[in-house]
Design a protein around this motif. Structure first.
Motif, PDB file in Angstrom:
ATOM      1  N   ASP A 148      -7.096   1.619  -7.380  1.00  8.35           N
ATOM      2  CA  ASP A 148      -6.364   2.351  -8.408  1.00  8.35           C
ATOM      3  C   ASP A 148      -5.133   1.596  -8.903  1.00  8.35           C
ATOM      4  O   ASP A 148      -4.429   2.084  -9.794  1.00  8.35           O
ATOM      5  N   ASP A 149      -4.846   0.447  -8.327  1.00  9.51           N
ATOM      6  CA  ASP A 149      -3.643  -0.314  -8.675  1.00  9.51           C
ATOM      7  C   ASP A 149      -3.635  -0.622 -10.171  1.00  9.51           C
ATOM      8  O   ASP A 149      -4.598  -1.192 -10.697  1.00  9.51           O
ATOM      9  N   PRO A 150      -2.570  -0.258 -10.889  1.00  9.37           N
ATOM     10  CA  PRO A 150      -2.529  -0.525 -12.324  1.00  9.37           C
ATOM     11  C   PRO A 150      -2.188  -1.978 -12.675  1.00  9.37           C
ATOM     12  O   PRO A 150      -2.322  -2.379 -13.824  1.00  9.37           O
ATOM     13  N   LEU A 169       0.833  -1.203   0.000  1.00 14.64           N
ATOM     14  CA  LEU A 169       0.000   0.000   0.000  1.00 14.64           C
ATOM     15  C   LEU A 169       0.870   1.256   0.000  1.00 14.64           C
ATOM     16  O   LEU A 169       0.566   2.230  -0.703  1.00 14.64           O
ATOM     17  N   ALA A 170       1.972   1.241   0.742  1.00 16.93           N
ATOM     18  CA  ALA A 170       2.899   2.378   0.754  1.00 16.93           C
ATOM     19  C   ALA A 170       3.546   2.555  -0.618  1.00 16.93           C
ATOM     20  O   ALA A 170       3.727   3.683  -1.090  1.00 16.93           O
ATOM     21  N   LEU A 195       3.740   5.882  -5.646  1.00 16.74           N
ATOM     22  CA  LEU A 195       3.598   5.998  -7.098  1.00 16.74           C
ATOM     23  C   LEU A 195       2.422   6.887  -7.500  1.00 16.74           C
ATOM     24  O   LEU A 195       2.151   7.060  -8.686  1.00 16.74           O
ATOM     25  N   GLY A 196       1.694   7.396  -6.501  1.00 12.77           N
ATOM     26  CA  GLY A 196       0.579   8.288  -6.780  1.00 12.77           C
ATOM     27  C   GLY A 196      -0.776   7.616  -6.868  1.00 12.77           C
ATOM     28  O   GLY A 196      -1.741   8.227  -7.312  1.00 12.77           O
TER      29      GLY A 196
END
Length: 129
Positions: free
Chosen positions: A51-53, A38-39, A44-45
Motif C-alpha cells: 500500500d506504500d504510496p 513499516l511503523a 499514516l494508515g
C-alpha cells in the motif's frame, strides 16, 4: 552543475511497477523496509509495502540514479515525454523476459523495440553496442 539523482514515475500501483523495474534492471532492487519504515506506514494508515504510496528502487552498488514510484490518482494520458532506454546483449531474449514480467511490445523498429511497463510507461530496448 546539477547531478541526476532520481527518476520519478507516477503510478496507480507504485509497489507493482517498482517490482517490475527492480526485476527488469540489472543491479537494482526495491529498497528494504525496516521496522521503523513499516511503523511509519502504519501510522499514516497504510497496511504495509503493498500500500506504500511511494516506493524506492535503488542500485544495489549505490551508483546510478534511483527510481521512485509515487501514487497518483489521475490516469496517464498520451505518450510519456521522457522514457528510459535500456540495453541488452540479446534483444529478443530480453524482450521475452520483460514481457514475462508484465511488459508489452508496442513497436518493432530495425534497431530497437518500444515496450510499455505494466502501467503503460514506454521504454526502448536497444542492443548493446
Amino acid at each position: 552543475m546539477a547531478r541526476l539523482h532520481d527518476f520519478v514515475f507516477d503510478a496507480a500501483r507504485p509497489s507493482a511497477v517498482a517490482r517490475f523495474w527492480a526485476a527488469a534492471l540489472d543491479g537494482y532492487a526495491v529498497a528494504p523496509y525496516d521496522d521503523a519504515e513499516l511503523a511509519r506506514l502504519r501510522a499514516l494508515g497504510f497496511e504495509g509495502p503493498e500500500d506504500d504510496p511511494t516506493v524506492l528502487v535503488e542500485p544495489v552498488d549505490g551508483g546510478g540514479p534511483r527510481l521512485w514510484f509515487q501514487r497518483v490518482s489521475e490516469p496517464a494520458v498520451g505518450k510519456n515525454r521522457v522514457h528510459p532506454d535500456v540495453l541488452a546483449a540479446d534483444v529478443g531474449a530480453e524482450a521475452e523476459r520483460l514481457t514475462g514480467l508484465g511488459a508489452r511490445v508496442l513497436t518493432r523498429h530495425a534497431d530497437h523495440l518500444v515496450l510499455a511497463d505494466p502501467e503503460g510507461n514506454e521504454f526502448c530496448l536497444y542492443p548493446e553496442r
